[in-house]
Design a protein around this motif. Structure first.
Motif, short mmCIF file in Angstrom:
data_model
loop_
_atom_site.label_atom_id
_atom_site.label_comp_id
_atom_site.label_asym_id
_atom_site.label_seq_id
_atom_site.Cartn_x
_atom_site.Cartn_y
_atom_site.Cartn_z
N UNK A 176 -12.94 -0.14 17.57
CA UNK A 176 -12.27 0.64 16.53
C UNK A 176 -11.62 1.91 17.05
N UNK A 177 -12.05 2.36 18.22
CA UNK A 177 -11.45 3.54 18.83
C UNK A 177 -10.11 3.28 19.48
N UNK A 178 -9.75 2.02 19.61
CA UNK A 178 -8.47 1.69 20.22
C UNK A 178 -7.34 2.03 19.25
N UNK A 179 -6.24 2.47 19.83
CA UNK A 179 -5.10 2.87 19.00
C UNK A 179 -4.68 1.75 18.06
N UNK A 180 -4.42 2.10 16.83
CA UNK A 180 -3.93 1.24 15.76
C UNK A 180 -5.00 0.42 15.05
N UNK A 181 -6.19 0.32 15.58
CA UNK A 181 -7.20 -0.54 14.96
C UNK A 181 -7.55 -0.09 13.54
N UNK A 182 -7.90 1.17 13.40
CA UNK A 182 -8.28 1.66 12.07
C UNK A 182 -7.10 1.64 11.11
N UNK A 183 -5.92 1.83 11.64
CA UNK A 183 -4.73 1.79 10.78
C UNK A 183 -4.52 0.39 10.21
N UNK A 184 -4.73 -0.64 11.03
CA UNK A 184 -4.62 -2.02 10.54
C UNK A 184 -5.64 -2.25 9.43
N UNK A 185 -6.87 -1.84 9.66
CA UNK A 185 -7.91 -1.99 8.63
C UNK A 185 -7.48 -1.27 7.36
N UNK A 186 -6.99 -0.05 7.51
CA UNK A 186 -6.59 0.74 6.35
C UNK A 186 -5.46 0.06 5.58
N UNK A 187 -4.47 -0.45 6.27
CA UNK A 187 -3.33 -1.09 5.60
C UNK A 187 -3.72 -2.38 4.90
N UNK A 188 -4.70 -3.09 5.44
CA UNK A 188 -5.13 -4.36 4.84
C UNK A 188 -6.17 -4.16 3.73
N UNK A 189 -6.70 -2.95 3.61
CA UNK A 189 -7.77 -2.71 2.64
C UNK A 189 -7.38 -3.06 1.20
N UNK A 190 -6.16 -2.74 0.75
CA UNK A 190 -5.81 -3.09 -0.64
C UNK A 190 -5.64 -4.59 -0.88
N UNK A 191 -5.34 -5.35 0.16
CA UNK A 191 -5.14 -6.78 -0.02
C UNK A 191 -4.34 -7.39 1.12
N UNK A 192 -4.18 -8.71 1.09
CA UNK A 192 -3.50 -9.42 2.18
C UNK A 192 -2.05 -8.97 2.36
N UNK A 193 -1.60 -9.02 3.61
CA UNK A 193 -0.22 -8.71 3.94
C UNK A 193 0.28 -9.69 4.99
N UNK A 194 1.55 -10.06 4.88
CA UNK A 194 2.19 -10.83 5.92
C UNK A 194 2.44 -9.95 7.13
N UNK A 195 2.69 -10.57 8.26
CA UNK A 195 2.89 -9.83 9.50
C UNK A 195 4.04 -8.83 9.38
N UNK A 196 5.17 -9.26 8.83
CA UNK A 196 6.33 -8.38 8.76
C UNK A 196 6.08 -7.17 7.86
N UNK A 197 5.43 -7.37 6.74
CA UNK A 197 5.12 -6.25 5.86
C UNK A 197 4.11 -5.31 6.52
N UNK A 198 3.12 -5.87 7.16
CA UNK A 198 2.14 -5.05 7.87
C UNK A 198 2.84 -4.25 8.97
N UNK A 199 3.70 -4.89 9.71
CA UNK A 199 4.45 -4.23 10.78
C UNK A 199 5.28 -3.07 10.20
N UNK A 200 5.92 -3.29 9.07
CA UNK A 200 6.73 -2.25 8.43
C UNK A 200 5.87 -1.04 8.06
#
Length: 94
Positions: free
Chosen positions: A4-28
């Motif tokens: 989790x200390x690696x760059x972007x890991x917690x951000x991915x978790x945070x962005x997915x917390x509200x619900x599923x996202x496709x790769x392109x939307x997550x990337x955006x």
């Protein structure tokens, strides 16, 4: 913690917390995280059992990832207070 200390890991978790996202939307939503880095991070989170790839190719948190997302909520609240200039504010003082 090492994962989790690696760059972007917690951000991915945070962005997915509200619900599923496709790769392109997550990337955006990830701002300046490259597609290749996002792919690497998603694969690592899948290997750790925190994220799953759905049949429609979107990504969502597995239950351990959901629990982690909930655990991050106080950190999010703190950061919002700090950004708003309340770094010195005591949340108990109302």
């Amino acid at each position: 913690m090492e994962l989790l200390g690696q760059r972007w890991m917690l951000r991915v978790i945070w962005e997915l917390e509200p619900g599923p996202l496709g790769f392109l939307e997550l990337r955006r939503r990830m701002g300046n995280c490259s597609s290749s880095m996002l792919s690497v991070r998603l694969q690592a989170l899948q290997n750790a059992g925190l994220v799953v790839k759905r049949p429609d190719k979107s990504y969502e948190l597995a239950w351990p990832g959901t629990e982690l997302g909930r655990a991050l909520e106080p950190l999010w609240s703190w950061s919002q207070r700090w950004i708003a200039g309340g770094a010195d504010a005591d949340p108990g003082e109302s």
